[in-house]
Design a protein around this motif. Structure first.
Motif, PDB file in Angstrom:
ATOM      1  N   ASP A  20       0.737  -1.220  -0.151  1.00 26.66           N
ATOM      2  CA  ASP A  20       0.110   0.071   0.142  1.00 26.66           C
ATOM      3  C   ASP A  20       0.688   1.082   0.084  1.00 26.66           C
ATOM      4  N   VAL A  21       0.789   1.998  -1.074  1.00 32.60           N
ATOM      5  CA  VAL A  21       1.883   3.216  -1.235  1.00 32.60           C
ATOM      6  C   VAL A  21       1.162   4.572  -1.071  1.00 32.60           C
ATOM      7  N   THR A  22      -0.452   4.204  -0.580  1.00 33.36           N
ATOM      8  CA  THR A  22      -1.353   5.349  -0.886  1.00 33.36           C
ATOM      9  C   THR A  22      -0.784   6.537  -0.104  1.00 33.36           C
ATOM     10  N   GLY A  23       0.036   6.486   1.114  1.00 35.18           N
ATOM     11  CA  GLY A  23       0.096   7.265   1.927  1.00 35.18           C
ATOM     12  C   GLY A  23       1.826   7.732   1.807  1.00 35.18           C
ATOM     13  N   GLN A  24       2.446   7.067   0.637  1.00 30.95           N
ATOM     14  CA  GLN A  24       3.923   7.466   0.600  1.00 30.95           C
ATOM     15  C   GLN A  24       4.188   8.604  -0.373  1.00 30.95           C
ATOM     16  N   GLU A  25       5.428   9.224   0.089  1.00 34.94           N
ATOM     17  CA  GLU A  25       5.871  10.368  -0.576  1.00 34.94           C
ATOM     18  C   GLU A  25       6.409   9.732  -2.069  1.00 34.94           C
ATOM     19  N   PRO A  26       6.408  10.608  -3.230  1.00 36.56           N
ATOM     20  CA  PRO A  26       6.750  10.099  -4.339  1.00 36.56           C
ATOM     21  C   PRO A  26       8.070   9.356  -4.412  1.00 36.56           C
ATOM     22  N   ALA A  27       9.065   9.979  -3.604  1.00 37.21           N
ATOM     23  CA  ALA A  27      10.264   9.377  -3.701  1.00 37.21           C
ATOM     24  C   ALA A  27      10.452   7.916  -3.066  1.00 37.21           C
ATOM     25  N   GLU A  28       9.365   7.643  -2.352  1.00 39.84           N
ATOM     26  CA  GLU A  28       9.647   6.288  -1.403  1.00 39.84           C
ATOM     27  C   GLU A  28       8.998   5.192  -2.578  1.00 39.84           C
ATOM     28  N   ARG A  29       8.451   5.722  -3.510  1.00 37.02           N
ATOM     29  CA  ARG A  29       7.567   4.522  -4.345  1.00 37.02           C
ATOM     30  C   ARG A  29       8.303   3.880  -5.359  1.00 37.02           C
ATOM     31  N   ASP A  30       9.418   4.346  -5.711  1.00 37.54           N
ATOM     32  CA  ASP A  30      10.434   3.673  -6.757  1.00 37.54           C
ATOM     33  C   ASP A  30       9.799   3.836  -7.880  1.00 37.54           C
ATOM     34  N   ILE A  31       9.277   4.827  -8.432  1.00 37.26           N
ATOM     35  CA  ILE A  31       8.668   4.847  -9.797  1.00 37.26           C
ATOM     36  C   ILE A  31       9.517   5.931 -10.862  1.00 37.26           C
ATOM     37  N   ALA A  32       9.621   5.969 -12.115  1.00 36.65           N
ATOM     38  CA  ALA A  32      10.198   7.088 -12.738  1.00 36.65           C
ATOM     39  C   ALA A  32       9.117   7.474 -14.056  1.00 36.65           C
ATOM     40  N   MET A  33       9.118   8.871 -13.984  1.00 38.44           N
ATOM     41  CA  MET A  33       7.771   9.349 -14.590  1.00 38.44           C
ATOM     42  C   MET A  33       8.701  10.277 -15.870  1.00 38.44           C
ATOM     43  N   VAL A  34       8.163  10.042 -17.159  1.00 35.48           N
ATOM     44  CA  VAL A  34       8.438  10.855 -18.177  1.00 35.48           C
ATOM     45  C   VAL A  34       7.241  11.429 -18.740  1.00 35.48           C
ATOM     46  N   PHE A  35       7.369  12.894 -18.489  1.00 34.02           N
ATOM     47  CA  PHE A  35       6.134  13.899 -19.061  1.00 34.02           C
ATOM     48  C   PHE A  35       6.403  14.317 -20.273  1.00 34.02           C
ATOM     49  N   GLN A  36       5.146  14.800 -20.771  1.00 37.63           N
ATOM     50  CA  GLN A  36       4.968  15.479 -22.071  1.00 37.63           C
ATOM     51  C   GLN A  36       6.175  16.315 -22.330  1.00 37.63           C
ATOM     52  N   ASN A  37       6.410  17.425 -21.292  1.00 36.84           N
ATOM     53  CA  ASN A  37       7.358  18.524 -21.461  1.00 36.84           C
ATOM     54  C   ASN A  37       8.635  18.183 -20.511  1.00 36.84           C
ATOM     55  N   TYR A  38       9.359  17.320 -21.143  1.00 41.33           N
ATOM     56  CA  TYR A  38      10.516  16.756 -20.645  1.00 41.33           C
ATOM     57  C   TYR A  38      11.705  17.312 -20.747  1.00 41.33           C
ATOM     58  N   ALA A  39      11.723  18.639 -20.190  1.00 42.23           N
ATOM     59  CA  ALA A  39      12.751  19.516 -20.242  1.00 42.23           C
ATOM     60  C   ALA A  39      14.094  18.970 -19.908  1.00 42.23           C
ATOM     61  N   LEU A  40      14.854  18.948 -20.688  1.00 42.34           N
ATOM     62  CA  LEU A  40      16.399  18.261 -20.567  1.00 42.34           C
ATOM     63  C   LEU A  40      17.050  19.738 -20.026  1.00 42.34           C
ATOM     64  N   TYR A  41      18.168  19.456 -19.120  1.00 43.47           N
ATOM     65  CA  TYR A  41      18.994  20.926 -18.917  1.00 43.47           C
ATOM     66  C   TYR A  41      19.970  21.176 -20.075  1.00 43.47           C
ATOM     67  N   PRO A  42      19.734  22.288 -20.691  1.00 46.46           N
ATOM     68  CA  PRO A  42      20.493  22.599 -21.831  1.00 46.46           C
ATOM     69  C   PRO A  42      22.044  22.765 -21.522  1.00 46.46           C
ATOM     70  N   HIS A  43      22.587  23.019 -20.490  1.00 41.51           N
ATOM     71  CA  HIS A  43      23.882  23.179 -20.186  1.00 41.51           C
ATOM     72  C   HIS A  43      24.582  21.873 -19.940  1.00 41.51           C
ATOM     73  N   MET A  44      23.895  20.961 -19.955  1.00 39.19           N
ATOM     74  CA  MET A  44      24.478  19.506 -19.580  1.00 39.19           C
ATOM     75  C   MET A  44      24.541  18.743 -20.828  1.00 39.19           C
ATOM     76  N   THR A  45      25.463  17.889 -21.104  1.00 39.71           N
ATOM     77  CA  THR A  45      25.601  16.843 -22.001  1.00 39.71           C
ATOM     78  C   THR A  45      24.592  15.838 -22.075  1.00 39.71           C
ATOM     79  N   VAL A  46      24.321  14.898 -22.992  1.00 36.06           N
ATOM     80  CA  VAL A  46      23.461  13.812 -22.712  1.00 36.06           C
ATOM     81  C   VAL A  46      23.671  12.824 -21.693  1.00 36.06           C
ATOM     82  N   ALA A  47      25.071  12.873 -21.411  1.00 35.77           N
ATOM     83  CA  ALA A  47      25.349  11.702 -20.247  1.00 35.77           C
ATOM     84  C   ALA A  47      24.923  12.468 -18.882  1.00 35.77           C
TER      85      ALA A  47
END
Ligand SMILES: Nc1ncnc2c1ncn2[C@@H]1O[C@H](COP(=O)(O)OP(=O)(O)OP(=O)(O)O)[C@@H](O)[C@H]1O
Ligand SMILES: [Mg+2]
Length: 336
Positions: free
Chosen positions: A68-95
């Protein structure tokens, strides 16, 4: 093992009169690719954000991997999310972009490098690791955003319209890549889109949502062949299924099952005298839109002899194979 379960989950935004998501029951199997689809505003992102822990639920239980994760914080849930607006950091390389979350979690550099390299290999990004996002194509940037989620090796991937920034051709290519990648990784994935073609081509199963209420969850083929109600029937398939009254019920006939009657049309078929309004020629096929007794109907037509607007035609369909829905509530009346 990370099955995901929504058990009677309702979500209501503060001050809202009614719940945005209403008593959602949904079981997603471990490793499954589940697509959540429905019109704009039906509650897809809200559902996904609740699973991520970004929205509070009013009632019900969400569990991941049986916990039951209903009360858990996002960081505790071990999930990764890809959004529509997946802004990348422009000053960083791909790696650096891909390894950023791992760096924040203080993983040793050698481990970050190894994970980034592995994800880059999976995504075909090895040769771009030292580039900045501005020197990448839209599709490559999209893959970097996926890579950021991938390196975290989460229990569950959540993707919210991740392809909507891509042009039509790249979208088709990338959706195939994402689906193939998910199958290789076997990570439970919940993917949101309002595009029914994307839903049908990518999902192991597709969940159709309307006004916050789940309508049907089924493999694509079943959704297409046995829609439980008029809404699903009209939403899945393009152009939409023809829905019109006949013999006291609402009859549903897909454009590909609607014929223009000819000499070889079986005598058991029902015929509808109609006048052609519009003809869409797509090269391999045409869609003939015609009006019968005030109803706009559409038939797919493969022949080169295409009727013209203003022509009288007889549309024909097999009543045995037609879908039937209740005129009162739109529920399916019979199976085919
Ligand atoms: N923070 C909020 N506060 C109040 N209402 C909200 C909030 N976020 C979304 N809503 C409302 O909840 C409903 C569902 O929104 P949601 O973003 O889940 O829709 P969606 O299915 O993802 O639509 P789209 O396909 O347009 O992205 C909408 O009516 C929206 O206006
Ligand atoms: Mg949304």
């Amino acid at each position: 093992m990370a099955p995901v379960t929504f058990d009677n989950v309702s979500i209501r935004y503060p001050g809202a009169e009614r719940a945005t998501v209403h008593e959602l029951d949904l079981e997603i199997a471990d490793g499954e690719f589940l697509v959540l689809v429905g019109p704009s505003g039906c509650g897809k992102s809200t559902t996904l954000r609740a699973l991520a822990g970004l929205e509070e639920v009013e009632s019900g239980v969400i569990s991941i991997g049986g916990v039951d994760v209903t009360g858990q914080e996002p960081a505790e849930r071990d999930i990764a999310m890809v959004f529509q607006n997946y802004a990348l950091y422009p000053h960083m390389t791909v790696a650096q972009n891909m390894g950023f979350a791992l760096k924040l979690s203080k993983l040793p550099k050698s481990e970050i490098d190894a994970k980034v390299r592995q994800a880059a290999e999976l995504l075909g990004l090895e040769e771009f690791l030292d580039r900045k996002p501005k020197d990448l194509s839209g599709g490559q940037r999209q893959r970097v955003a996926m890579g950021r989620a991938l390196v975290r090796n989460p229990k569950v991937f959540l993707m919210d319209e991740p392809l909507s920034n891509l042009d039509a051709k790249l979208r088709v290519q990338t959706r195939a890549e994402v689906a193939a990648l998910q199958r290789r990784l076997g990570t439970t994935t919940v993917y949101v889109t309002h595009d029914q073609v994307e839903a049908m081509t990518m999902g192991d199963r597709v969940a159709v949502l309307r006004d916050g209420i789940l309508q049907q969850v089924a493999p694509p083929r079943e959704l297409y062949a046995h829609p439980v109600n008029e809404f699903v029937a009209g939403f899945i398939g393009s152009p939409s299924m023809n829905l019109f009254p006949a013999d006291g019920v609402t009859v549903g006939v897909r454009p590909e099952s609607m014929l223009i009657a000819g000499a070889d049309t079986p005598s058991t078929y029902r015929r509808l005298a109609a006048v052609v309004d519009i003809v869409e020629e797509l090269g391999s096929e045409s869609y003939v839109y015609a009006t019968w007794e005030g109803h706009r109907l559409v038939a797919r037509w493969d022949s080169s002899a295409v009727p013209a607007p203003g022509d009288s035609v007889e549309l024909a369909y097999d009543p045995e194979g037609a879908h039937r829905f209740s005129p009162e509530n739109g529920e399916r009346l019979s199976s085919r």
